[in-house]
Write an enzyme that holds these catalytic residues in place. Structure first.
Site, PDB file in Angstrom:
ATOM      1  CB  ALA A 193      -0.905  -0.007   1.236  1.00 36.86           C
ATOM      2  CG  ASP A 194       0.379   4.092  -3.115  1.00 31.36           C
ATOM      3  OD1 ASP A 194       0.530   4.091  -4.357  1.00 31.36           O
ATOM      4  OD2 ASP A 194      -0.729   4.271  -2.571  1.00 31.36           O
ATOM      5  CB  SER A 195       1.266   8.159   0.481  1.00 29.27           C
ATOM      6  OG  SER A 195       1.368   8.556  -0.876  1.00 29.27           O
ATOM      7  CG  ASP A 204      -3.017   2.112  -1.917  1.00 29.60           C
ATOM      8  OD1 ASP A 204      -1.931   1.547  -2.182  1.00 29.60           O
ATOM      9  OD2 ASP A 204      -3.921   2.291  -2.752  1.00 29.60           O
TER      10      ASP A 204
END
Lengths: 91, 330
Positions: A38-40, A42
């Protein structure tokens, strides 16, 4: 809202954002980066989704940017939301 | 009605206001300009023009902002207000020439993703003289997975059908046509794509430019490089060829975001009036049909994938082999 309810709420939104039918492990221990990729964006979507659902239920919860940036696991997200709800109850 | 982010892009209202006016007067569209300060007479927004409205917003998201948090901290930014018009059903689509990341974030936060979509993708249509294919993903998600590429392919095919291709063909962009070529990502993606109706196999860049398929599937990093290469090529060709390749003012004018519950068109940051008008016309043409078609394509995927994967893979192998033999004989 009890802690188990918050866990269910956060897990549902993690599943939605990550497009997963099931989480790959014990939910609280899952790391956003290493286990879920997951990235920022997300994380922001996840938190906004949780906050939005709580708002619909009558709760005013808003995690700060710093708090959001500091979330590394699903468990930490649950704890942060629970802490915000506890703070709301206390005021 | 199309919600237009009035402050998005390098030129902001100086271009978006003119584009909205042209879209309403010359093309019969209904446009809602969204942004702060739209009541300023200096902007030249015609009062009483039927079909043109303004919707106030209190701020903008700067192009250089950290997209996700910047959008979260600006709930009344023009792109978010415009996105909520779509989410609420008051607008059929959103057009923005602002920061692509901010537009993506606004679409996810306010319009919401379609079920089963890991990350929305951008669909860009190549110029007709350079194949005219729909390229997906043209740059929304630099990193992807084989499963996400399959979803991307289904959405790209649904988009192509909405745009008039009855039975679109799809190719996986690769370094060679034969099965087993390419990176681990594309080799694994090939297996899942084999179950997508219309999938013909791997395609090389030359095939793409020759218009061999209607939809080209690739990851966002590669797709963005392809798109920028094609655009730069079109600009550098001779005036006759470049006019045919790049000046299709009736063309899409924007990339389309696939995977959220509403139509979102992302124009170039440097877009001028004509490109914004083209984007508005594309958005109007897609309207609410696109998200409905995408939802059907994704909902139908599970029923198709399991049963058809094996037979489809064999068919793709046969087609790829025949194509390779054709090339060898040219």
């Amino acid at each position: 809202m009890t802690t188990p309810d918050v866990l269910d709420l956060v897990v549902r939104h993690v599943q939605t954002v990550m497009a997963l039918d099931e989480l790959p492990g014990a939910p609280r221990e899952l790391r956003f980066d290493e286990d879920l990729a997951a990235d920022s964006l997300d994380l922001v979507e996840l938190v906004e989704g949780v906050e939005g659902e709580l708002r619909t239920a009558g709760h005013q919860v808003h995690l700060s940017d710093d708090a959001l940036r500091g979330l590394t696991t699903v468990g930490e997200a649950v704890d942060a939301v629970e802490a915000a709800l506890a703070k709301e109850r206390a005021t | 009605m199309i919600a237009l982010d009035a402050t998005g892009g390098d030129h902001g209202p100086s271009v978006t206001v003119a584009a909205a006016r042209t879209a309403v007067r010359d093309h019969g569209l209904r446009v809602a300009l969204v942004g702060p300060g739209l009541d300023d007479p200096a902007l030249g927004i015609p009062a009483g023009l039927d079909g043109l409205t303004t919707v106030p917003a209190s701020s903008t998201v700067p192009m250089e902002a950290e997209a996700a948090l910047g959008v979260r901290d600006a709930p009344y930014a023009s792109v978010r207000v415009a996105a909520r018009l779509v989410a609420d059903g008051r607008a059929e689509a959103l057009v923005s020439a602002g920061h692509t990341g901010a537009t993506l974030a606004a679409a996810l936060l306010d319009i919401r993703r379609l079920h089963g979509v890991r990350r929305p993708v951008l669909a860009a249509t190549l110029p007709p003289a350079l194949g005219g294919a729909v390229l997906v993903d043209a740059g929304a998600a630099p990193d992807t997975t084989p499963e996400a590429l399959t979803a991307s392919a289904r959405m790209g095919a649904a988009y192509a059908r909405v745009r008039g291709h009855a039975e679109p063909t799809l190719g996986l962009l690769n370094v060679g046509a034969e099965r087993g070529k390419g990176s681990a990502l594309v080799r694994e993606a090939f297996e899942g794509l084999a179950a997508v109706p219309g999938f013909v196999g791997n395609v090389e860049p030359g095939d793409v430019l020759a218009g061999a398929v209607d939809v080209v599937v690739t990851d966002g990093f590669t797709g963005n490089i392809v798109l920028k290469t094609v655009e730069a090529l079109a600009r550098r060709l001779t005036s006759t060829v470049s006019a045919a390749a790049g000046a299709d003012r009736d063309g899409p004018g924007a990339a389309v975001l696939l995977g959220v519950g509403g139509t979102v068109c992302v124009a170039h940051g440097a877009a001028r009036e004509a490109e914004i008008v083209a984007a508005l016309r594309t958005a109007a043409a897609l309207g609410r049909d696109l998200p409905a078609a995408l939802g059907r394509a994704l909902d139908g995927a599970a029923a198709v994938d399991g049963a058809a994967a094996g037979d489809a893979a064999a068919a793709v192998d046969a087609a790829a082999g025949a194509d390779a033999r054709d090339r060898a004989h040219r």
